[in-house]
Design an enzyme around this catalytic site. Structure first.
Site, PDB file in Angstrom:
ATOM      1  CE1 TYR A   1      58.624  65.266  -7.378  1.00  0.00           C
ATOM      2  CE2 TYR A   1      57.683  63.062  -7.389  1.00  0.00           C
ATOM      3  CZ  TYR A   1      58.594  63.974  -7.857  1.00  0.00           C
ATOM      4  OH  TYR A   1      59.477  63.578  -8.820  1.00  0.00           O
TER       5      TYR A   1
ATOM      6  CE  LYS B   1      59.121  56.130   3.193  1.00  0.00           C
ATOM      7  NZ  LYS B   1      57.799  55.717   2.892  1.00  0.00           N
TER       8      LYS B   1
ATOM      9  CB  CYS C   1      41.415  17.810  19.934  1.00  0.00           C
ATOM     10  SG  CYS C   1      42.873  17.579  18.901  1.00  0.00           S
TER      11      CYS C   1
ATOM     12  CB  CYS D   1      41.117  19.521  16.176  1.00  0.00           C
ATOM     13  SG  CYS D   1      41.871  20.776  17.217  1.00  0.00           S
TER      14      CYS D   1
ATOM     15  CD  GLU E   1      59.465  66.456   1.401  1.00  0.00           C
ATOM     16  OE1 GLU E   1      58.532  65.753   1.033  1.00  0.00           O
ATOM     17  OE2 GLU E   1      59.851  67.486   0.802  1.00  0.00           O
TER      18      GLU E   1
ATOM     19  CB  CYS F   1      46.490  19.858  16.077  1.00  0.00           C
ATOM     20  SG  CYS F   1      45.117  18.733  16.354  1.00  0.00           S
TER      21      CYS F   1
ATOM     22  CB  CYS G   1      46.059  19.474  20.025  1.00  0.00           C
ATOM     23  SG  CYS G   1      44.804  20.693  19.595  1.00  0.00           S
TER      24      CYS G   1
ATOM     25  CG  ASP H   1      53.169  54.282   7.488  1.00  0.00           C
ATOM     26  OD1 ASP H   1      53.129  53.848   6.320  1.00  0.00           O
ATOM     27  OD2 ASP H   1      53.264  53.547   8.481  1.00  0.00           O
TER      28      ASP H   1
ATOM     29  CE  LYS I   1      60.600  52.150   5.882  1.00  0.00           C
ATOM     30  NZ  LYS I   1      59.171  51.968   5.683  1.00  0.00           N
TER      31      LYS I   1
HETATM   32  S1  IVH Z   1      58.447  61.583  -2.490  1.00  0.00           S
HETATM   33  C1  IVH Z   1      59.922  59.844  -6.526  1.00  0.00           C
HETATM   34  N1  IVH Z   1      57.921  62.413  -0.063  1.00  0.00           N
HETATM   35  O1  IVH Z   1      56.790  56.956   0.379  1.00  0.00           O
HETATM   36  C2  IVH Z   1      59.656  60.030  -5.095  1.00  0.00           C
HETATM   37  N2  IVH Z   1      57.193  60.236  -0.668  1.00  0.00           N
HETATM   38  O2  IVH Z   1      58.770  54.959  -0.937  1.00  0.00           O
HETATM   39  C3  IVH Z   1      58.243  60.334  -4.798  1.00  0.00           C
HETATM   40  N3  IVH Z   1      55.950  59.056   1.087  1.00  0.00           N
HETATM   41  O3  IVH Z   1      55.280  56.265  -2.690  1.00  0.00           O
HETATM   42  C4  IVH Z   1      57.878  60.221  -3.400  1.00  0.00           C
HETATM   43  N4  IVH Z   1      56.043  60.668   2.587  1.00  0.00           N
HETATM   44  O4  IVH Z   1      53.827  57.073  -0.794  1.00  0.00           O
HETATM   45  C5  IVH Z   1      57.813  61.398  -0.940  1.00  0.00           C
HETATM   46  N5  IVH Z   1      57.488  63.318   2.028  1.00  0.00           N
HETATM   47  C6  IVH Z   1      57.367  62.307   1.168  1.00  0.00           C
HETATM   48  C7  IVH Z   1      56.709  61.101   1.490  1.00  0.00           C
HETATM   49  C8  IVH Z   1      56.647  60.076   0.532  1.00  0.00           C
HETATM   50  C9  IVH Z   1      55.604  59.443   2.318  1.00  0.00           C
HETATM   51  C10 IVH Z   1      55.627  57.730   0.502  1.00  0.00           C
HETATM   52  C11 IVH Z   1      55.020  57.782  -0.862  1.00  0.00           C
HETATM   53  C12 IVH Z   1      55.959  57.052  -1.772  1.00  0.00           C
HETATM   54  C13 IVH Z   1      56.747  56.221  -0.816  1.00  0.00           C
HETATM   55  C14 IVH Z   1      58.150  56.086  -1.373  1.00  0.00           C
END
Ligand code: IVH
Length: 664
Positions: free
Chosen positions: A222, A112, A405, A426, A110, A420, A402, A114, A308
Site C-alpha cells: 500500500y 492477505k 486431589c 490441590c 492480493e 475444584c 478432581c 497474516d 477470509k
Molecule cells: S490494505 C486501508 N492489503 O490486514 C486498508 N492490508 O484488516 C489498508 N493486511 O491492517 C490495508 N494483507 O495489517 C491491506 N494485502 C493487504 C493486506 C492487509 C494483510 C492486514 C493489514 C491491515 C489488516 C486490515
C-alpha cells in the site's frame, strides 16, 4: 581512495548485495564475501564516527542497547478492512462498487498476509521512520525494522516522491517460526502460538540485535502520499518495486467477478505452499481516483474488502479424554487424538473447553473428529463425523471429582466450567498460583520456572507464594540439578521482586478476573492492599470498568482468612503492598478548570488514554454535556443527540488533532 570514500563505496555495494539477496533472491557473492565486506565497513565506521549514517547497511545488525518505543501519530490513520467469509458478500461488495462508481473499474486482488502491520516513511529516498499500528505493538520501531533485510534503507533510482509512506506486513516465515519454537522448547520458554504472534512479539523487543537474529521479512502492499506516480494502486506498487521494495508478485488485476472468484479459489489451495502465513484475499478498487470517490466509513475503506479463508481442518480419531486442573481450579477437558498433520504441525491433543461443548458434540470415545486451529497453540474440536461411527464407544461424561486431589467438583451459576474448590491443598492449583506469581508480567522472578517450582513443592519447601520469601540458599543448594550459582540467582531474583510495584503484586496474587489491566485500575484507585481489603461492593464497582463479577471475586478473595494470612506474610517479607507516589513530572495545567466530554471513535489514542491525558493536564472528564461543559473532545461518529445538545448549549467541539495540539 580515502577511508571515507571507501566507507561510501562499501555502503553502496552492501545495499546492492542486500537487495540482490533478499528482494531478488539472486545473490552475486557468497555469504562469506558479504560478511567480509560488512566487517570492513564496521571497522571503518568505528574509526570514523563523524561519518555515521543512520541508514548504513551496518545498522541492520541491530544493537543491544535497550530502547523504549516512543509513540508517534500516523499522518494517515491506519485503518482495518471489512472482513467476510462469504462469497455472497464479495458479490455484494462488487455490486455496491459498481453501482456507486457507475463506470468501468478494476479490482486488484492480493493476498492477505497474516503478520503485523507496519508503516514505513521515506524522505528523500531514505527510510526515516517505521511505525506499527496502534494496537498490539505501539509506536516507533525503526531500529528493529532496519534489521529486516528486504526493507530498503536507501532507495534506488530517482523516480520516487520526495516524501511518502509505504505500508505492509511484517512476517515471520514458517521455517523461521518453527525453528524458533524448537529452540524455545529446548530452553523451556513459552512457545509462540503462530507466526503472527512471533512477528509482533519480535518487533516489540527492545534489543534490536535479537530482532536481527529472528529473520523477519516484510511484504509491502500500500503506497500513500501526495505525489504518487500513477493513478493505479497496482501500477504504483510496480513503480515501488523499481525503487528497491519487495512487492508481492502474486497480485492480479481483475475486471470481472468471475476472475475475482478464480483468484480466490486458486489461492485458497495454493497458499499452503507460500513461505509465509496468509489468512485471506484482499480486494481493492485499483484506481486511486475511484477509491477517493468511494471513501471510507469510520473504520474501513469502502473501496476494499478482505475475504477470509476458512480455517484448515483435519479428521482424526478421539482416543480418550483427560482433565487438567488450572491455577484457579478450573477443570479443562483435553482430547487425546491419533496424531494428524494440520497447517504445518502435528496435532495430538485438542481442547474440548467444557462440559457443554462435549455434550453438544455428543462425543463418544473412538469417534472421528474434526480439529481446527484457531489463534491458540492448542487446536479445538469442531465436529464429529457421525457417519464414520461403526462401533459406538462410551459416551464422554465429564468427571465429577478432581483428578488431582479427589475433591468434588462444583459448577458456579452462569459459568461453563467445573471447579475444584480445594485451593489450599490441590497440588496443580498451588503450583499454578506460584507459577503465575513468578511470571514475567507479575513478580518477574528470574531463575524460577515450572520445573523448579514443582521441585520445591515436592520437597515441601513451599506451599504458597509467601513461602518463597523465607527460602535461603542453603535450603535449595543441595537439591538435584541445582548448582551454587543457580541457587544464588534464585534467591537474588526473589529478593529483587520486593521492588516490584504494588499494581503488579496485586496482579501476581492471581485473584480471579483481576488481570493486568484490572489490577492497574484497582491499584490506582486504592493505593494500598489494606484499603482494598476493607473495600465494600459499592466502592469497588465505583471504579471505571470494574463490574459486579470482578468486585465479587475481590471480596471473596479477601474474605478468605488464608489469603489474608498470606498477605501478612508478604508484608513481613517486605513485598510492596502500597502504591508509589505518582510521577507528576509531565503534568501541566493546560486544561485546568476545564470540564471535558469525550464522544465518538478515535484514531490516535483510546478513550481511556484521552481520559488520562485530560487528567494529566489538569482537566476533568465528565460524562454528560451541560452548560458547564468547556468543550467536547469529538472523534468520528459522535452521536446525533449529543451533537444537537452541544449546538443548543453552544459548547465547542474539538477534534482529536486540535486536542493533541492543545496539550502539546
Ligand atoms: S490494505 C486501508 N492489503 O490486514 C486498508 N492490508 O484488516 C489498508 N493486511 O491492517 C490495508 N494483507 O495489517 C491491506 N494485502 C493487504 C493486506 C492487509 C494483510 C492486514 C493489514 C491491515 C489488516 C486490515
Amino acid at each position: 581512495m580515502t577511508e571515507i570514500e571507501r566507507i561510501d563505496q562499501l555502503r553502496e555495494e552492501l545495499h546492492r548485495h542486500n537487495y540482490n539477496y533478499y528482494v531478488l533472491n539472486a545473490p552475486e557473492i557468497t555469504d562469506q564475501e558479504f560478511d567480509k565486506l560488512m566487517r570492513e565497513l564496521q571497522d571503518l565506521e568505528e574509526k570514523h564516527p563523524e561519518h555515521r549514517d543512520e541508514n548504513s547497511p551496518s545498522m541492520r545488525v541491530g544493537s543491544d542497547i535497550n530502547k523504549n518505543f516512543t509513540q508517534v501519530l500516523h499522518k494517515y490513520p491506519m485503518l482495518s478492512l471489512a472482513n467476510t467469509y462469504s462469497e455472497a458478500e464479495v458479490t455484494e461488495f462488487y455490486d455496491r462498487v459498481k453501482k456507486a462508481l457507475n463506470e468501468d473499474f478494476e479490482i486488484c486482488c492480493e493476498m492477505k498476509y497474516d503478520g503485523t502491520s507496519i508503516s514505513l516513511t521515506y524522505e528523500n529516498g531514505k527510510l526515516v521512520r517505521a511505525v506499527t499500528r496502534g494496537d498490539g505493538v505501539q509506536g516507533d520501531v525503526t531500529d528493529n525494522v532496519k534489521t529486516i533485510r528486504s526493507i530498503p534503507l536507501v532507495l534506488h533510482g530517482k523516480g520516487y516522491p520526495e516524501a511518502f509512506e509505504i505500508r505492509g506486513e511484517i512476517l515471520m516465515p514458517w521455517m523461521v517460526f518453527e525453528e524458533l519454537n524448537k529452540e524455545r522448547e529446548a530452553r523451556e520458554e513459552p512457545l509462540f502460538a503462530n507466526p503472527r504472534n512471533a512477528a509482533s512479539g519480535t518487533l516489540k523487543l527492545q534489543n534490536s540485535a535479537i530482532v536481527a537474529s529472528r529473520k523477519l521479512d516484510a511484504y509491502l502492499y500500500y503506497l500513500l502520499g501526495d505525489h504518487l506516480p500513477c493513478d493505479g494502486h497496482y501500477e504504483n506498487l510496480k513503480e515501488a518495486e523499481k525503487w528497491g521494495f519487495k512487492i508481492p508478485d502474486l497480485t492480479r488485476k481483475c475486471k470481472t467477478l468471475q476472475e475475482v472468484f478464480d483468484f480466490i479459489k486458486y489461492w485458497d489451495v495454493e497458499r499452503k505452499n507460500l513461505p509465509v502465513a496468509t489468512d485471506g484475499i484482499v480486494l481493492k478498487v485499483n484506481s486511486l481516483r475511484q477509491q477517493r470517490n468511494l471513501g471510507f466509513t469510520a473504520k474501513s475503506p469502502r473501496w476494499a474488502i478482505a475475504y477470509k479463508f476458512q480455517a484448515e481442518q483435519a479428521l482424526t480419531r478421539l482416543n480418550k479424554v483427560t482433565y487438567q486442573v488450572g491455577r484457579t481450579g478450573a477443570v479443562t477437558p483435553v482430547a487425546n487424538l491419533d496424531p494428524v498433520q494440520l497447517s504445518g504441525t502435528v496435532v495430538k491433543r485438542a481442547s474440548l473447553h467444557n462440559a457443554d461443548i462435549i455434550e453438544g458434540l455428543d462425543l463418544h470415545i473412538g469417534d472421528m473428529v474434526y480439529v481446527e486451529k484457531g489463534g491458540e497453540i492448542i487446536p479445538k474440536i469442531v465436529g464429529v463425523d457421525k457417519d464414520a461411527r461403526i462401533m459406538i464407544g462410551d459416551k464422554v461424561k465429564f468427571i465429577t471429582h478432581c483428578p488431582e486431589c479427589g475433591s468434588k467438583l462444583v459448577r458456579y451459576e452462569g459459568e461453563a466450567a467445573y471447579y475444584c474448590t480445594n485451593d489450599a491443598a490441590c497440588p496443580p492449583q498451588i503450583k499454578g498460583k506460584i507459577e503465575h506469581f513468578i511470571s514475567r508480567k507479575a513478580m518477574n522472578i528470574d531463575g524460577l520456572g515450572p520445573e523448579t517450582i514443582d521441585q520445591f513443592y515436592q520437597e515441601g519447601l513451599i506451599h504458597d507464594v509467601a513461602d518463597l520469601y523465607i527460602l535461603k540458599t542453603s535450603d535449595i543448594i543441595n537439591l538435584e540439578r541445582m548448582g551454587e550459582k543457580s541457587a544464588e540467582n534464585i534467591i537474588k531474583g526473589i529478593e529483587q521482586s520486593k521492588e516490584v510495584p504494588f499494581e503488579r503484586v496485586l496482579f501476581a496474587l492471581g485473584i480471579r478476573f483481576v488481570g493486568e489491566t484490572v489490577a492497574k485500575k484497582v491499584a490506582k484507585s486504592f493505593k494500598s492492599m489494606d484499603a482494598l481489603a476493607e473495600a465494600d461492593l459499592e466502592r469497588l464497582i465505583s471504579i471505571d470498568e470494574i463490574g459486579e463479577k470482578i468486585a465479587q471475586s475481590i471480596l471473596l478473595y479477601f474474605a478468605n482468612p488464608n489469603n489474608r494470612g498470606m498477605i501478612e506474610r508478604l508484608r513481613v517479607a517486605g513485598v510492596r503492598l502500597e502504591a508509589d507516589e505518582e510521577d507528576t513530572s509531565d503534568h501541566t495545567d493546560k486544561l485546568a478548570g476545564k470540564s471535558i466530554v469525550i464522544s465518538g471513535v478515535f484514531t490516535h489514542h483510546s478513550r481511556d488514554e484521552y481520559k488520562e491525558l485530560i487528567e494529566k493536564h489538569g482537566g476533568k472528564n465528565v460524562g454528560s454535556i451541560s452548560s458547564k461543559t468547556s468543550f467536547i473532545l469529538a472523534g468520528d461518529n459522535m452521536g446525533p443527540s449529543k451533537l444537537e445538545k452541544a449546538q443548543k448549549l453552544g459548547v465547542a467541539i474539538v477534534s482529536e488533532e486540535e486536542f493533541l495540539q492543545m496539550i502539546e
